[in-house]
Design a protein around this motif. Sequence first.
Motif, mmCIF file in Angstrom:
data_model
loop_
_atom_site.group_PDB
_atom_site.id
_atom_site.type_symbol
_atom_site.label_atom_id
_atom_site.label_comp_id
_atom_site.label_asym_id
_atom_site.label_seq_id
_atom_site.Cartn_x
_atom_site.Cartn_y
_atom_site.Cartn_z
ATOM 1 N N ILE A 54 0.849 -1.196 0.000
ATOM 2 C CA ILE A 54 0.000 0.000 0.000
ATOM 3 C C ILE A 54 0.886 1.248 0.000
ATOM 4 O O ILE A 54 0.661 2.197 -0.760
ATOM 5 N N LYS A 55 1.908 1.251 0.843
ATOM 6 C CA LYS A 55 2.824 2.398 0.905
ATOM 7 C C LYS A 55 3.525 2.601 -0.433
ATOM 8 O O LYS A 55 3.656 3.740 -0.905
ATOM 9 N N MET A 56 3.978 1.502 -1.058
ATOM 10 C CA MET A 56 4.639 1.607 -2.361
ATOM 11 C C MET A 56 3.674 2.114 -3.427
ATOM 12 O O MET A 56 4.060 2.887 -4.300
ATOM 13 N N LEU A 57 2.414 1.703 -3.345
ATOM 14 C CA LEU A 57 1.408 2.172 -4.298
ATOM 15 C C LEU A 57 1.256 3.691 -4.205
ATOM 16 O O LEU A 57 1.292 4.384 -5.227
ATOM 17 N N PHE A 58 1.107 4.213 -3.003
ATOM 18 C CA PHE A 58 0.971 5.655 -2.824
ATOM 19 C C PHE A 58 2.219 6.388 -3.315
ATOM 20 O O PHE A 58 2.117 7.409 -4.005
ATOM 21 N N GLU A 59 3.403 5.871 -2.984
ATOM 22 C CA GLU A 59 4.656 6.509 -3.414
ATOM 23 C C GLU A 59 4.768 6.534 -4.936
ATOM 24 O O GLU A 59 5.121 7.558 -5.522
ATOM 25 N N ALA A 60 4.485 5.407 -5.578
ATOM 26 C CA ALA A 60 4.588 5.333 -7.033
ATOM 27 C C ALA A 60 3.567 6.248 -7.706
ATOM 28 O O ALA A 60 3.891 6.945 -8.676
ATOM 29 N N TYR A 61 2.362 6.283 -7.188
ATOM 30 C CA TYR A 61 1.327 7.141 -7.776
ATOM 31 C C TYR A 61 1.711 8.609 -7.630
ATOM 32 O O TYR A 61 1.582 9.392 -8.567
ATOM 33 N N LEU A 62 2.228 8.978 -6.468
ATOM 34 C CA LEU A 62 2.623 10.367 -6.245
ATOM 35 C C LEU A 62 3.878 10.752 -7.030
ATOM 36 O O LEU A 62 4.115 11.929 -7.292
ATOM 37 N N SER A 63 4.661 9.752 -7.452
ATOM 38 C CA SER A 63 5.841 10.048 -8.267
ATOM 39 C C SER A 63 5.468 10.235 -9.740
ATOM 40 O O SER A 63 6.325 10.565 -10.551
ATOM 41 N N GLY A 64 4.192 10.025 -10.077
ATOM 42 C CA GLY A 64 3.737 10.276 -11.445
ATOM 43 C C GLY A 64 3.294 9.059 -12.219
ATOM 44 O O GLY A 64 2.847 9.179 -13.359
ATOM 45 N N SER B 212 0.985 5.923 -13.476
ATOM 46 C CA SER B 212 -0.453 5.705 -13.635
ATOM 47 C C SER B 212 -0.916 4.720 -12.577
ATOM 48 O O SER B 212 -0.099 4.092 -11.895
ATOM 49 N N LEU B 213 -2.236 4.571 -12.456
ATOM 50 C CA LEU B 213 -2.768 3.620 -11.476
ATOM 51 C C LEU B 213 -2.238 2.216 -11.737
ATOM 52 O O LEU B 213 -1.790 1.522 -10.821
ATOM 53 N N ALA B 214 -2.293 1.787 -12.993
ATOM 54 C CA ALA B 214 -1.870 0.419 -13.338
ATOM 55 C C ALA B 214 -0.382 0.231 -13.093
ATOM 56 O O ALA B 214 0.044 -0.793 -12.537
ATOM 57 N N THR B 215 0.430 1.205 -13.485
ATOM 58 C CA THR B 215 1.877 1.093 -13.302
ATOM 59 C C THR B 215 2.242 1.122 -11.823
ATOM 60 O O THR B 215 3.084 0.340 -11.373
ATOM 61 N N ALA B 216 1.617 2.000 -11.066
ATOM 62 C CA ALA B 216 1.882 2.082 -9.628
ATOM 63 C C ALA B 216 1.515 0.766 -8.946
ATOM 64 O O ALA B 216 2.256 0.278 -8.086
ATOM 65 N N ALA B 217 0.385 0.190 -9.333
ATOM 66 C CA ALA B 217 -0.037 -1.086 -8.744
ATOM 67 C C ALA B 217 0.931 -2.198 -9.112
ATOM 68 O O ALA B 217 1.263 -3.051 -8.273
ATOM 69 N N LYS B 218 1.401 -2.193 -10.355
ATOM 70 C CA LYS B 218 2.342 -3.219 -10.798
ATOM 71 C C LYS B 218 3.660 -3.109 -10.014
ATOM 72 O O LYS B 218 4.204 -4.117 -9.566
ATOM 73 N N LYS B 219 4.143 -1.871 -9.841
ATOM 74 C CA LYS B 219 5.372 -1.668 -9.073
ATOM 75 C C LYS B 219 5.209 -2.115 -7.622
ATOM 76 O O LYS B 219 6.136 -2.617 -7.013
ATOM 77 N N ALA B 220 4.009 -1.892 -7.077
ATOM 78 C CA ALA B 220 3.742 -2.260 -5.687
ATOM 79 C C ALA B 220 3.456 -3.751 -5.530
ATOM 80 O O ALA B 220 3.453 -4.267 -4.421
ATOM 81 N N GLY B 221 3.204 -4.435 -6.635
ATOM 82 C CA GLY B 221 2.898 -5.862 -6.567
ATOM 83 C C GLY B 221 1.462 -6.153 -6.186
ATOM 84 O O GLY B 221 1.162 -7.205 -5.635
ATOM 85 N N ILE B 222 0.577 -5.200 -6.479
ATOM 86 C CA ILE B 222 -0.840 -5.385 -6.179
ATOM 87 C C ILE B 222 -1.555 -5.741 -7.463
ATOM 88 O O ILE B 222 -1.474 -5.009 -8.453
ATOM 89 N N LYS B 223 -2.248 -6.872 -7.448
ATOM 90 C CA LYS B 223 -3.018 -7.295 -8.618
ATOM 91 C C LYS B 223 -4.465 -6.906 -8.400
ATOM 92 O O LYS B 223 -5.158 -7.501 -7.572
#
Length: 154
Positions: free
Chosen positions: A25-35, A37-48
């Motif tokens: 969840i923390k990685m998702l927020f960080e990735a989204y705030l770094s610019g 997209s939702l799908a890319t941020a989720a992929k980086k965070a490992g959330i399916k």
Amino acid sequence: MGHTPYGYRIENGKAVVDQEKSEKIKMLFEAYLSGDSLATAAKKAGIKAFHAGIGNILKNKRYVGDGFYPAIIDKASFEAAEIERMRRAENLGRIWEKKALIESPAPTFFFIAEGNKQFDDPFKQAEYAYSLIETEVNANGGQCECNSNTRKEA
């Protein structure tokens, strides 16, 4: 209690943070705030999850903590993500304003003659019922006289 949000689990009737999922969840927020997209941020965070599910995670206030759920995200990060989410939605034209309700000029009640004909065809029956309307009262209180498809303001 409804669905337990991603990142939490229930133990002995209390919500506790699932450490592995909360890091995602923390990685998702960080990735989204770094610019990202939702799908890319989720992929980086490992959330399916689907696009809408990721969006729901980003706007779920429980991640800041409430009386039942402990905090996973600090309030500043949550608010920044919400501002960014709204900014992106506005840039994509996905913010809709509610339209004002238009008052219908439909009459409030009718004066109708008594009818006694019965038709097998429901359309013919409806046509006959409408032909029995003698006057109708408009929303503004004025009356119309109705004679076979013609209306005259009274």
